[in-house]
Write an enzyme that holds these catalytic residues in place. Sequence first.
Site, mmCIF file in Angstrom:
data_model
loop_
_atom_site.group_PDB
_atom_site.id
_atom_site.type_symbol
_atom_site.label_atom_id
_atom_site.label_comp_id
_atom_site.label_asym_id
_atom_site.label_seq_id
_atom_site.Cartn_x
_atom_site.Cartn_y
_atom_site.Cartn_z
ATOM 1 N N ASP A 1 5.480 20.115 7.940
ATOM 2 C CA ASP A 1 6.326 21.052 8.170
ATOM 3 C C ASP A 1 7.539 20.825 7.075
ATOM 4 O O ASP A 1 8.132 21.600 6.370
ATOM 5 C CB ASP A 1 6.695 21.516 9.220
ATOM 6 C CG ASP A 1 7.268 20.387 10.178
ATOM 7 O OD1 ASP A 1 6.812 19.659 10.098
ATOM 8 O OD2 ASP A 1 8.266 20.512 10.808
ATOM 9 N N ARG B 1 -8.403 -0.538 5.127
ATOM 10 C CA ARG B 1 -7.733 0.697 4.388
ATOM 11 C C ARG B 1 -6.337 -0.115 4.057
ATOM 12 O O ARG B 1 -5.668 0.560 3.111
ATOM 13 C CB ARG B 1 -7.562 1.796 5.310
ATOM 14 C CG ARG B 1 -8.429 2.654 5.538
ATOM 15 C CD ARG B 1 -8.342 3.839 6.718
ATOM 16 N NE ARG B 1 -7.139 4.411 5.803
ATOM 17 C CZ ARG B 1 -6.683 5.715 6.272
ATOM 18 N NH1 ARG B 1 -7.289 6.325 7.628
ATOM 19 N NH2 ARG B 1 -5.734 6.637 5.605
ATOM 20 N N LYS C 1 0.672 -1.035 -0.079
ATOM 21 C CA LYS C 1 -0.011 -0.109 0.141
ATOM 22 C C LYS C 1 0.915 1.124 0.101
ATOM 23 O O LYS C 1 0.654 2.238 -0.631
ATOM 24 C CB LYS C 1 -0.959 0.118 1.293
ATOM 25 C CG LYS C 1 -1.492 1.451 1.575
ATOM 26 C CD LYS C 1 -2.426 1.257 2.889
ATOM 27 C CE LYS C 1 -1.713 1.576 4.188
ATOM 28 N NZ LYS C 1 -1.527 2.978 4.600
ATOM 29 N N ASN C 2 1.752 1.136 1.013
ATOM 30 C CA ASN C 2 2.498 2.550 1.207
ATOM 31 C C ASN C 2 3.437 2.734 -0.099
ATOM 32 O O ASN C 2 4.035 3.791 -0.183
ATOM 33 C CB ASN C 2 3.177 2.599 2.280
ATOM 34 C CG ASN C 2 2.221 2.836 3.647
ATOM 35 O OD1 ASN C 2 1.232 3.141 3.223
ATOM 36 N ND2 ASN C 2 2.685 2.708 4.828
ATOM 37 N N ASP D 1 4.711 0.858 11.902
ATOM 38 C CA ASP D 1 3.485 0.134 11.572
ATOM 39 C C ASP D 1 3.362 -1.431 12.103
ATOM 40 O O ASP D 1 2.513 -1.995 11.778
ATOM 41 C CB ASP D 1 3.702 0.105 9.897
ATOM 42 C CG ASP D 1 3.335 1.604 9.377
ATOM 43 O OD1 ASP D 1 2.754 2.344 10.169
ATOM 44 O OD2 ASP D 1 3.520 2.094 8.221
ATOM 45 N N ARG E 1 -3.872 11.026 4.486
ATOM 46 C CA ARG E 1 -2.714 11.788 4.447
ATOM 47 C C ARG E 1 -1.777 11.775 3.271
ATOM 48 O O ARG E 1 -1.275 12.547 2.787
ATOM 49 C CB ARG E 1 -2.057 11.644 5.785
ATOM 50 C CG ARG E 1 -2.679 12.130 6.996
ATOM 51 C CD ARG E 1 -1.741 11.807 8.363
ATOM 52 N NE ARG E 1 -0.475 12.746 7.909
ATOM 53 C CZ ARG E 1 -0.536 14.141 7.998
ATOM 54 N NH1 ARG E 1 -1.574 14.722 8.548
ATOM 55 N NH2 ARG E 1 0.589 14.661 8.100
ATOM 56 N N ARG F 1 0.494 15.071 12.925
ATOM 57 C CA ARG F 1 1.041 14.468 11.837
ATOM 58 C C ARG F 1 1.485 15.882 10.957
ATOM 59 O O ARG F 1 0.689 15.888 10.026
ATOM 60 C CB ARG F 1 0.460 13.477 11.051
ATOM 61 C CG ARG F 1 0.539 12.003 11.839
ATOM 62 C CD ARG F 1 -0.195 10.868 11.131
ATOM 63 N NE ARG F 1 0.729 10.484 9.931
ATOM 64 C CZ ARG F 1 0.313 9.482 9.072
ATOM 65 N NH1 ARG F 1 -1.034 9.041 9.279
ATOM 66 N NH2 ARG F 1 1.037 9.182 8.142
ATOM 67 N N CYS G 1 -4.938 13.106 12.901
ATOM 68 C CA CYS G 1 -5.071 11.548 12.689
ATOM 69 C C CYS G 1 -5.049 11.053 14.052
ATOM 70 O O CYS G 1 -4.477 11.564 14.905
ATOM 71 C CB CYS G 1 -3.690 11.460 11.781
ATOM 72 S SG CYS G 1 -3.546 9.762 11.568
HETATM 73 N N1 EPU Z 1 7.067 14.679 10.788
HETATM 74 C C1 EPU Z 1 7.206 15.780 10.994
HETATM 75 N N2 EPU Z 1 7.021 16.851 9.916
HETATM 76 C C2 EPU Z 1 6.627 16.456 8.620
HETATM 77 C C3 EPU Z 1 6.467 15.013 8.668
HETATM 78 C C4 EPU Z 1 6.513 14.301 9.431
HETATM 79 O O1 EPU Z 1 7.652 16.384 12.047
HETATM 80 O O2 EPU Z 1 6.580 17.301 8.004
HETATM 81 C C5 EPU Z 1 7.135 13.369 11.686
HETATM 82 C C6 EPU Z 1 5.794 12.833 11.889
HETATM 83 O O3 EPU Z 1 4.886 13.491 12.616
HETATM 84 C C7 EPU Z 1 6.245 11.353 12.628
HETATM 85 C C8 EPU Z 1 7.711 11.296 11.853
HETATM 86 O O4 EPU Z 1 7.857 12.558 11.444
HETATM 87 O O5 EPU Z 1 6.763 11.717 13.913
HETATM 88 C C9 EPU Z 1 7.678 10.438 10.584
HETATM 89 O O6 EPU Z 1 6.475 10.522 9.738
HETATM 90 P P1 EPU Z 1 6.397 10.249 8.248
HETATM 91 O O7 EPU Z 1 6.394 11.546 7.577
HETATM 92 O O8 EPU Z 1 7.584 9.302 8.111
HETATM 93 O O9 EPU Z 1 5.279 9.508 7.952
HETATM 94 P P2 EPU Z 1 4.329 9.512 6.716
HETATM 95 O O10 EPU Z 1 5.326 9.559 5.546
HETATM 96 O O11 EPU Z 1 3.080 10.486 6.790
HETATM 97 C C10 EPU Z 1 4.594 7.109 6.406
HETATM 98 C C11 EPU Z 1 3.442 6.030 6.160
HETATM 99 C C12 EPU Z 1 2.717 5.432 7.536
HETATM 100 C C13 EPU Z 1 4.075 5.107 8.430
HETATM 101 C C14 EPU Z 1 5.139 6.548 8.554
HETATM 102 C C15 EPU Z 1 6.223 6.061 9.206
HETATM 103 C C16 EPU Z 1 2.447 5.860 3.998
HETATM 104 C C17 EPU Z 1 1.241 6.169 3.305
HETATM 105 N N3 EPU Z 1 2.192 6.301 5.089
HETATM 106 O O12 EPU Z 1 3.647 8.116 6.865
HETATM 107 O O13 EPU Z 1 2.008 4.360 7.447
HETATM 108 O O14 EPU Z 1 3.682 4.789 9.810
HETATM 109 O O15 EPU Z 1 5.525 6.630 7.110
HETATM 110 O O16 EPU Z 1 6.914 4.716 8.913
HETATM 111 O O17 EPU Z 1 3.533 5.749 3.445
HETATM 112 C C18 EPU Z 1 0.193 2.966 7.883
HETATM 113 O O18 EPU Z 1 0.605 2.173 6.862
HETATM 114 O O19 EPU Z 1 -0.458 2.442 8.775
HETATM 115 C C19 EPU Z 1 0.804 4.169 8.058
HETATM 116 C C20 EPU Z 1 0.420 5.216 9.142
#
Ligand code: EPU
Length: 423
Positions: free
Chosen positions: A124, A401, A22-23, A309, A92, A121, A116
């Site tokens: 920035d 999902r 998925k991701n 995850d 997201r 999340r 969320c």
């Molecule tokens: N963060 C920031 N600023 C940003 C973006 C992220 O501070 O601009 C923080 C987040 O709050 C968190 C950390 O950085 O503490 C990591 O977040 P990340 O941005 O890596 O998460 P994401 O890219 O939004 C993806 C996966 C998530 C998975 C996370 C971490 C997808 C669609 N989603 O989210 O998957 O938990 O990486 O590995 O790829 C799931 O599949 O259940 C899921 C939530």
Amino acid sequence: MEKLVVYGGKPLKGKVAVSGSKNASLPILTAALLTDEKCVIEGVPNLRDITTMIRILRNFGMKVIQDGHRVSIDPCKYTSTEAPYKLVSTMRASFCVLGPLLGKHKKAKVSLPGGCVIGPRPVDLHLKGLRALGAKIDVEGGYVLAKTRGLRGTSIYLGGSFGSSVLGTANVLMAAVLAKGRTVIENAACEPELVDLAHVLLKMGAKIQGHGTPMLIVDGVRKLGGFKHRVIPDRIEAGTFLLAAAITNSELTITGARPDHMGAVLDKLREVGVQVQVRDTTMIVRKGNPSKYRSVDVVTLPYPGFPTDMQAQMMALLCRTPGISIITEKIYPDRYMHVAELGRMGAQIKMEGACAIIQGVDRLKGAPVMASDLRASAALVLAGLASKGTTEVHRLYHLDRGYDRVDQKLVALGASVHREKTD
Ligand code: EPU
């Protein structure tokens, strides 16, 4: 709405094939925004989040055909560069359209994703990276309004308080591939899903080095072509089935996986005492003796660390592992909505900040429980499979999902589960 009724205590048996990730699929679908040529993605799982992303692409005027696990995209007729709140707020990952829209169309209006259940999340880092590339970004009425006369390569440090960002890196990378000159992204995410996206961009003609390491070097090109790609197997689904075998003390064969993406999970399971044999793309879990399993400490970290995850599912196993285990959540410190629900099933868990202290119990007992997010619902299903009695996992849409036909896969393995409508 639906619930999953799980009759616990039945061992699993047989083979299960892992679906596409998925991701990996979600950002790869948005890569089609970077070209006018046809794109074909294979191995895309049939999930609600994928359907949402396809709706967003169609909303831009793109022609998208989903045929089983194959998605064909004809991007040539854009009518809009706006991603509305009603779609982005439900998922997201849809924020990932921002980078490619800016790169290709020089403007975008994308709703901020909003709250969320797994904790704050922010976006920035996404915005910092895009601004560094020369985008002018305003936030108005809950929307990000971004425009540029032309993006320019630069050096960007993309780390935040919790390390790298997977989708943040994807967004900035997809903008940088069409920027003028060289972009260096430091503290880039190294997750296999991000590497899969880089492979797609390379197929499209992008110039990228260093994918899979924390430093990405991107030399911008003028134009990108179409692509055909098969997404990588879902390492979180594969890991969830490993844990399903371990928690039910079953012998299970998991096929079509990428064990090389699962080092931290395999290592932790072996530390617990679960026997897993790996042969190429197959993982075989041997029937063990849960009373001899050992408690462990788990810390979630960016890849190649233990994935957040898999935290909830690992917790389900540790609830039944003798001794005291400690889980520390370093990615989403509030991602513990499953703790209270596992408690309703007899688990002994105490929270200390972002740490969960788990005292293993001999037996979990079935109960009605509420799923709060995707991985929490997987953990409750696992706990239900290992419990005495019946568990009802409410709000099943969370599970849908991220897990392609999980109830059918479990039934094929001998589990006694079925869906029921709720009022
Ligand atoms: N963060 C920031 N600023 C940003 C973006 C992220 O501070 O601009 C923080 C987040 O709050 C968190 C950390 O950085 O503490 C990591 O977040 P990340 O941005 O890596 O998460 P994401 O890219 O939004 C993806 C996966 C998530 C998975 C996370 C971490 C997808 C669609 N989603 O989210 O998957 O938990 O990486 O590995 O790829 C799931 O599949 O259940 C899921 C939530």
